[in-house]
Design an enzyme around this catalytic site. Structure first.
Site, short mmCIF file in Angstrom:
data_model
loop_
_atom_site.label_atom_id
_atom_site.label_comp_id
_atom_site.label_asym_id
_atom_site.label_seq_id
_atom_site.Cartn_x
_atom_site.Cartn_y
_atom_site.Cartn_z
N SER A 58 10.00 14.86 9.35
CA SER A 58 10.85 14.23 10.35
C SER A 58 11.32 15.15 11.47
O SER A 58 11.68 14.68 12.53
CB SER A 58 12.06 13.58 9.66
OG SER A 58 12.74 14.53 8.87
N HIS A 79 8.83 8.10 8.31
CA HIS A 79 8.37 8.22 9.70
C HIS A 79 6.90 7.84 9.87
O HIS A 79 6.34 8.01 10.95
CB HIS A 79 8.62 9.64 10.23
CG HIS A 79 10.06 9.85 10.59
ND1 HIS A 79 10.61 9.36 11.76
CD2 HIS A 79 11.07 10.45 9.93
CE1 HIS A 79 11.89 9.67 11.81
NE2 HIS A 79 12.21 10.33 10.70
N LYS A 130 13.65 2.35 10.69
CA LYS A 130 13.08 3.03 11.87
C LYS A 130 12.14 2.05 12.57
O LYS A 130 12.61 1.18 13.29
CB LYS A 130 12.41 4.33 11.44
CG LYS A 130 13.40 5.27 10.71
CD LYS A 130 12.77 6.61 10.39
CE LYS A 130 13.58 7.39 9.36
NZ LYS A 130 14.94 7.73 9.76
N1 PMP Z 1 13.12 9.99 4.33
C1 PMP Z 1 12.76 10.60 5.47
C2 PMP Z 1 11.54 11.47 5.47
C3 PMP Z 1 13.52 10.40 6.63
O1 PMP Z 1 13.18 11.02 7.76
C4 PMP Z 1 14.65 9.57 6.59
C5 PMP Z 1 15.52 9.32 7.80
N2 PMP Z 1 15.84 10.40 8.55
C6 PMP Z 1 14.97 8.97 5.38
C7 PMP Z 1 14.19 9.18 4.27
C8 PMP Z 1 16.16 8.07 5.26
O2 PMP Z 1 15.85 6.79 5.72
P1 PMP Z 1 17.02 5.78 6.06
O3 PMP Z 1 17.49 6.08 7.44
O4 PMP Z 1 16.39 4.42 5.93
O5 PMP Z 1 18.08 6.00 5.05
#
Ligand code: PMP
Length: 419
Positions: free
Chosen positions: A206, A234, A265
């Site tokens: 990310s 992502h 997302k």
């Molecule tokens: N896993 C990864 C790799 C992420 O980048 C993110 C969000 N930054 C999440 C999980 C968390 O997802 P959510 O925003 O739906 O809680």
């Protein structure tokens, strides 16, 4: 026992009593001093390529709204209909009285979309990871994790009783060596001492936007009888056919036991999901703590997510536009002389070095009408501060031109690129 190095007594508060939380103020002052304090910018408009922040209209490069679905008419309509038909809250956790037909429908369509036997949704991608990892691993297992995995994977591992080992980022050879050692140690007949070895990786990382070397990871895992779990937060809506994710992107169907996805997302709403076997779903329903102890999605969220998954399949032009915008934006930033790291996805970090430069750059972009946030330590290493940008399917050519002009101007001003 006397403490030779006692903690200082709390400072007195306004009423003369000691203020036990006074240390928080000191911590904040230290963050500000080191340019690591991040104020939140408040938006007064809908999410989208143009947003209103602090009374200014800005081109946003800061959301994860890859396909522009946060404000898509079909998702809005689905949410409004769900509010009319089912109200605003689900009223309970899923296992008590909070499972709606909408939740079940979302999960069965997601399972078909992902090509898996079953799927289970969580309140967020974060809780999907912290729910799944400690539920399926214990003392007799081993978790093997990429060094740059997301915070929610790290927290999921912390909640597990399983020992864990970390391999250097994206280093398949190191992973293979580690698995070889783990899987063959301890037993005279060479059989694995663990019930389960779980290899966990982000599908797309990310902060850097690089894609995990999933084919190599899967081959290494298969060689030593390990299972693979990929977090496609992502990659959902970004990689693979209609945004099915990294497993589909690499043609690894059936070889990755657990796929985590987010609905927050590219899908534009909120939530996380786990796609895998029916047994996996069933055990999570019985045991996963965020699922058992936290209320389920409101009807409007489930309905909008369901519509989002359908839009991704009905409107492939969105993902095409996302990638066309991504290629153009990256190519132009590189041509201007910026270092955009190792990304191969719409996450494009623009490297700044120290946190102070990143903060100054972001503030100057803001003044030029561009909303792009700095990412600094501890999210990334201290000397790898960056402006993290994401262009979406909703950005027009004109918006991208304007953003690039601002980057060129500020880059020259701060001496990051040649005049
Ligand atoms: N896993 C990864 C790799 C992420 O980048 C993110 C969000 N930054 C999440 C999980 C968390 O997802 P959510 O925003 O739906 O809680």
């Amino acid at each position: 026992m006397a403490d030779s190095n006692p903690t200082p007594a709390p400072k007195p508060g306004p009423a003369g009593r000691p203020e036990p939380l006074a240390f928080l103020g000191d911590e904040l002052a230290a963050l500000r001093e080191r340019n690591l304090y991040r104020p939140m910018r408040v938006m007064s408009s809908a999410q989208g390529p143009i947003v209103s922040v602090d009374n200014a209209r800005l081109i946003s490069l800061s959301s994860n709204d890859y396909l522009g679905l946060t404000h898509h008419p079909r998702l809005r309509e689905a949410a409004l209909n769900a509010v009319r038909d089912f109200g605003v809250g689900s009223g309970a956790v899923r296992t008590i009285a909070g499972t709606l037909a909408l939740h079940e429908q979302l999960e069965s369509e997601l399972a078909v979309f992902k090509g898996t036997e079953a799927c289970l949704t969580f309140q967020s991608g974060f809780t999907a990871n912290t729910g799944v990892i400690p539920t399926i691993t214990g003392e007799t297992d081993l978790i093997v994790s990429d060094a740059l995995n997301h915070a929610s994977i790290i927290d999921g591992m912390r909640l597990s009783r399983a020992p864990r080992v970390v391999y250097p980022h994206a280093d398949v050879e190191a992973l293979r060596a580690l698995l070889q050692e783990a899987a063959t140690k301890g037993r005279p007949d060479g059989s694995s001492p663990y019930r389960l070895i779980l290899v966990v990786t982000d599908g797309v990382f990310s902060m850097d936007g690089d894609i995990a070397p999933l084919p190599g990871i899967v081959e290494a895992a298969e060689a030593f009888g390990a299972a693979v779990m990929v977090d496609d937060a992502h990659a959902s809506g970004v990689l693979g056919r209609n945004g099915r994710g990294s497993v589909d992107h690499f043609g690894l169907e059936g070889r990755v036991a657990i796929q985590i996805g987010t609905l927050s997302k590219a899908v534009g709403v909120l939530g996380g999901y786990v796609a895998g076997s029916q047994d996996l779903r069933d055990i999570l329903v019985q045991r996963a703590r965020p699922f058992l102890f936290s209320t389920s999605h409101p009807p409007a969220v489930a309905a909008a997510c369901l519509e989002g998954i359908r839009v991704m399949q009905d409107e492939p032009e969105l993902i095409e536009r996302l990638w066309a915008n991504t290629r153009r934006f990256k190519a132009e930033l590189t041509r201007l002389g910026f270092d955009t790291g190792r990304s191969d996805t719409p996450i494009t970090p623009v490297m700044m070095g120290d946190p102070a430069t990143a903060a100054r750059f972001s503030n100057r972009l803001f003044a030029e009408g561009i909303f792009a946030q700095p990412v600094v330590f501890p999210t990334v290493p201290m000397d790898r501060s960056r402006i993290r940008t994401i262009v979406t399917a909703a950005h027009t050519d004109q918006m991208l031109d304007q953003a690039l002009e601002a980057f060129a101007l500020v880059g020259r001003e701060l001496g990051l690129v040649r005049p």
